[in-house]
Design an enzyme around this catalytic site. Structure first.
Site, PDB file in Angstrom:
ATOM      1  N   SER A  88      45.661  39.410  33.063  1.00 35.98           N
ATOM      2  CA  SER A  88      45.483  40.633  32.254  1.00 35.98           C
ATOM      3  C   SER A  88      46.248  40.525  30.937  1.00 35.98           C
ATOM      4  CB  SER A  88      45.989  41.865  33.006  1.00 35.98           C
ATOM      5  OG  SER A  88      45.320  41.987  34.220  1.00 35.98           O
ATOM      6  N   SER A 128      47.350  36.829  41.626  1.00 36.24           N
ATOM      7  CA  SER A 128      47.938  38.078  41.137  1.00 36.24           C
ATOM      8  C   SER A 128      49.282  37.738  40.470  1.00 36.24           C
ATOM      9  CB  SER A 128      48.159  39.026  42.328  1.00 36.24           C
ATOM     10  OG  SER A 128      48.790  40.196  41.908  1.00 36.24           O
ATOM     11  N   GLY A 129      49.495  38.256  39.282  1.00 32.57           N
ATOM     12  CA  GLY A 129      50.750  37.994  38.569  1.00 32.57           C
ATOM     13  C   GLY A 129      50.743  36.701  37.770  1.00 32.57           C
ATOM     14  N   SER A 130      49.625  35.980  37.782  1.00 34.99           N
ATOM     15  CA  SER A 130      49.581  34.702  37.051  1.00 34.99           C
ATOM     16  C   SER A 130      49.552  34.920  35.540  1.00 34.99           C
ATOM     17  CB  SER A 130      48.368  33.871  37.489  1.00 34.99           C
ATOM     18  OG  SER A 130      47.165  34.587  37.271  1.00 34.99           O
ATOM     19  N   GLY A 131      49.085  36.104  35.108  1.00 36.98           N
ATOM     20  CA  GLY A 131      49.057  36.393  33.668  1.00 36.98           C
ATOM     21  C   GLY A 131      47.661  36.687  33.134  1.00 36.98           C
ATOM     22  N   SER A 190      39.230  36.298  41.645  1.00 30.29           N
ATOM     23  CA  SER A 190      38.035  35.503  42.012  1.00 30.29           C
ATOM     24  C   SER A 190      38.444  34.245  42.784  1.00 30.29           C
ATOM     25  CB  SER A 190      37.192  35.159  40.779  1.00 30.29           C
ATOM     26  OG  SER A 190      37.953  34.766  39.663  1.00 30.29           O
TER      27      SER A 190
HETATM   28  N1  LIG Z   1      44.799  42.249  49.158  1.00 27.75           N
HETATM   29  C1  LIG Z   1      44.854  42.065  47.833  1.00 27.75           C
HETATM   30  N2  LIG Z   1      44.772  40.808  47.317  1.00 27.75           N
HETATM   31  C2  LIG Z   1      44.814  40.627  45.981  1.00 27.75           C
HETATM   32  N3  LIG Z   1      44.947  41.638  45.063  1.00 27.75           N
HETATM   33  C3  LIG Z   1      45.031  42.904  45.540  1.00 27.75           C
HETATM   34  C4  LIG Z   1      44.999  43.163  46.927  1.00 27.75           C
HETATM   35  N4  LIG Z   1      45.118  44.511  47.102  1.00 27.75           N
HETATM   36  C5  LIG Z   1      45.207  45.067  45.891  1.00 27.75           C
HETATM   37  N5  LIG Z   1      45.169  44.115  44.932  1.00 27.75           N
HETATM   38  C6  LIG Z   1      45.137  44.424  43.483  1.00 27.75           C
HETATM   39  O1  LIG Z   1      43.796  44.178  43.094  1.00 27.75           O
HETATM   40  C7  LIG Z   1      43.750  43.287  41.991  1.00 27.75           C
HETATM   41  C8  LIG Z   1      42.761  42.159  42.239  1.00 27.75           C
HETATM   42  O2  LIG Z   1      41.448  42.616  42.097  1.00 27.75           O
HETATM   43  P1  LIG Z   1      40.288  41.576  41.779  1.00 27.75           P
HETATM   44  O3  LIG Z   1      39.067  42.392  41.616  1.00 27.75           O
HETATM   45  O4  LIG Z   1      40.695  40.706  40.660  1.00 27.75           O
HETATM   46  O5  LIG Z   1      40.242  40.728  43.138  1.00 27.75           O
HETATM   47  S1  LIG Z   1      39.112  39.695  43.608  1.00 27.75           S
HETATM   48  O6  LIG Z   1      38.686  38.925  42.440  1.00 27.75           O
HETATM   49  O7  LIG Z   1      37.976  40.460  44.151  1.00 27.75           O
HETATM   50  O8  LIG Z   1      39.741  38.863  44.640  1.00 27.75           O
HETATM   51  C9  LIG Z   1      45.117  42.687  41.836  1.00 27.75           C
HETATM   52  O9  LIG Z   1      45.336  42.683  40.447  1.00 27.75           O
HETATM   53  P2  LIG Z   1      46.064  41.471  39.663  1.00 27.75           P
HETATM   54  O10 LIG Z   1      47.484  41.533  40.145  1.00 27.75           O
HETATM   55  O11 LIG Z   1      45.919  41.856  38.231  1.00 27.75           O
HETATM   56  O12 LIG Z   1      45.385  40.177  39.980  1.00 27.75           O
HETATM   57  C10 LIG Z   1      46.042  43.617  42.597  1.00 27.75           C
HETATM   58  O13 LIG Z   1      46.633  44.534  41.698  1.00 27.75           O
HETATM   59  N1  LIG Z   2      53.430  32.705  29.754  1.00 24.32           N
HETATM   60  C1  LIG Z   2      53.037  33.854  30.297  1.00 24.32           C
HETATM   61  N2  LIG Z   2      51.722  34.184  30.292  1.00 24.32           N
HETATM   62  C2  LIG Z   2      51.314  35.345  30.859  1.00 24.32           C
HETATM   63  N3  LIG Z   2      52.139  36.270  31.421  1.00 24.32           N
HETATM   64  C3  LIG Z   2      53.461  35.983  31.436  1.00 24.32           C
HETATM   65  C4  LIG Z   2      53.956  34.773  30.886  1.00 24.32           C
HETATM   66  N4  LIG Z   2      55.291  34.747  31.058  1.00 24.32           N
HETATM   67  C5  LIG Z   2      55.618  35.899  31.675  1.00 24.32           C
HETATM   68  N5  LIG Z   2      54.523  36.669  31.900  1.00 24.32           N
HETATM   69  C6  LIG Z   2      54.540  37.985  32.573  1.00 24.32           C
HETATM   70  O1  LIG Z   2      53.890  37.837  33.834  1.00 24.32           O
HETATM   71  C7  LIG Z   2      53.249  39.062  34.186  1.00 24.32           C
HETATM   72  C8  LIG Z   2      51.769  38.763  34.457  1.00 24.32           C
HETATM   73  O2  LIG Z   2      51.151  39.947  34.915  1.00 24.32           O
HETATM   74  P1  LIG Z   2      49.625  40.216  34.717  1.00 24.32           P
HETATM   75  O3  LIG Z   2      49.189  39.862  33.334  1.00 24.32           O
HETATM   76  O4  LIG Z   2      49.351  41.615  35.195  1.00 24.32           O
HETATM   77  O5  LIG Z   2      48.983  39.143  35.731  1.00 24.32           O
HETATM   78  P2  LIG Z   2      47.610  39.220  36.535  1.00 24.32           P
HETATM   79  O6  LIG Z   2      46.635  40.019  35.696  1.00 24.32           O
HETATM   80  O7  LIG Z   2      47.190  37.790  36.694  1.00 24.32           O
HETATM   81  O8  LIG Z   2      47.934  39.893  37.822  1.00 24.32           O
HETATM   82  C9  LIG Z   2      53.414  40.019  33.015  1.00 24.32           C
HETATM   83  O9  LIG Z   2      54.497  40.879  33.302  1.00 24.32           O
HETATM   84  C10 LIG Z   2      53.751  39.084  31.843  1.00 24.32           C
HETATM   85  O10 LIG Z   2      54.552  39.709  30.864  1.00 24.32           O
END
Ligand SMILES: Nc1ncnc2c1ncn2[C@@H]1O[C@H](COP(=O)(O)OS(=O)(=O)O)[C@@H](OP(=O)(O)O)[C@H]1O
Ligand SMILES: Nc1ncnc2c1ncn2[C@@H]1O[C@H](COP(=O)(O)OP(=O)(O)O)[C@@H](O)[C@H]1O
Length: 213
Positions: free
Chosen positions: A44, A39-42, A111
């Site tokens: 989306s 989560s937060g890796s980028g 995933s």
């Molecule tokens: N417990 C927990 N762990 C991880 N993530 C959580 C959880 N609860 C809610 N969220 C939110 O759900 C998004 C991840 O959903 P995914 O369908 O990608 O998850 S998975 O592939 O089934 O593991 C994830 O989105 P991303 O931050 O975009 O990855 C979160 O916003």
């Molecule tokens: N090099 C980069 N690639 C992707 N996202 C980045 C990068 N540097 C900073 N970011 C920031 O990191 C955050 C990633 O969030 P998001 O795309 O929602 O991640 P995820 O979908 O994996 O949870 C965004 O706020 C984005 O602007």
């Protein structure tokens, strides 16, 4: 989890429009580009920008994103290992259907389990390319775009990936993006070039009329 097959007496119906005919029309093959990472890796950010850039080049492209799919198709699933496995199975099936329809499908799901991703790869027949968005946990946690890591550290979100639930990084992905050390622009340049190299049809390839009458 639906591991047991309940559909019996099912006979496959064949399309008259072939995958090759669709690829000829689109000038690229269908396939699955599977982004995986914390989560937060980028995921989306990268997926949506890739969709925009390819769309502008007239590609048939669509993003399936975890947060969106969990509002509909997978709204009955949580974050236990079994529910995540079922989430990825459903998304994998949908991704392969879209790919058979000729689209380049970009998926953005954590995933976290290798076995689940491998199962999607094996679903075929579309090409499956695993892309690891390899941003380290400490960077993801610093970004914390949705404030979820903070909540997870406070114990308000159980089974949170990277904190209280596992993430199994791919061992041999087709591509690893080190988004930590790379701007979004440079990451996109790398990805667009990769997609064009992998899925575009050569411009001199002539249509051979694959549509059955
Ligand atoms: N417990 C927990 N762990 C991880 N993530 C959580 C959880 N609860 C809610 N969220 C939110 O759900 C998004 C991840 O959903 P995914 O369908 O990608 O998850 S998975 O592939 O089934 O593991 C994830 O989105 P991303 O931050 O975009 O990855 C979160 O916003
Ligand atoms: N090099 C980069 N690639 C992707 N996202 C980045 C990068 N540097 C900073 N970011 C920031 O990191 C955050 C990633 O969030 P998001 O795309 O929602 O991640 P995820 O979908 O994996 O949870 C965004 O706020 C984005 O602007």
């Amino acid at each position: 989890m639906s591991s047991s097959i309940k559909s019996t007496n099912i006979v496959e119906v064949h399309h008259h429009v072939t995958c090759e005919a669709r690829a000829d029309l689109n000038r690229h093959r269908g396939g699955v580009l599977w982004l995986t990472g914390l989560s937060g890796s980028g995921k989306s950010t990268i997926a949506m920008e890739l969709e925009r850039q390819l769309f502008n080049k007239r590609w048939q492209v669509y993003v399936l994103d975890g947060d969106n799919v969990r509002h509909g198709l997978c709204s009955d699933l949580g974050f236990s290992p079994g529910d995540r496995t079922e989430n990825i199975r459903r998304v994998g099936e949908v991704a392969h259907l879209f790919a058979k329809a000729g689209l380049l499908v970009v998926t953005a799901f954590i995933s976290p389990y290798r076995a689940d991703r491998e199962r999607v790869r094996q679903m075929g027949p579309a090409q499956f390319h695993e892309i690891h968005v390899a941003t380290p946990l400490d960077v993801c946690e610093q970004r914390d775009p949705k404030g979820l890591y903070e909540k997870a550290r406070r114990g308000e979100i159980p089974d949170f990936t990277g904190i209280s639930a596992p993430y199994e990084p791919p061992e041999a992905p087709e591509l690893r993006l080190n988004a930590e050390n790379c701007t979004i622009d440079r990451t996109l340049t790398t990805l667009v070039a990769y997609v064009e190299r992998t899925f575009a049809l050569p411009s001199d390839q002539v249509s051979v009329g694959h549509v059955a009458s």
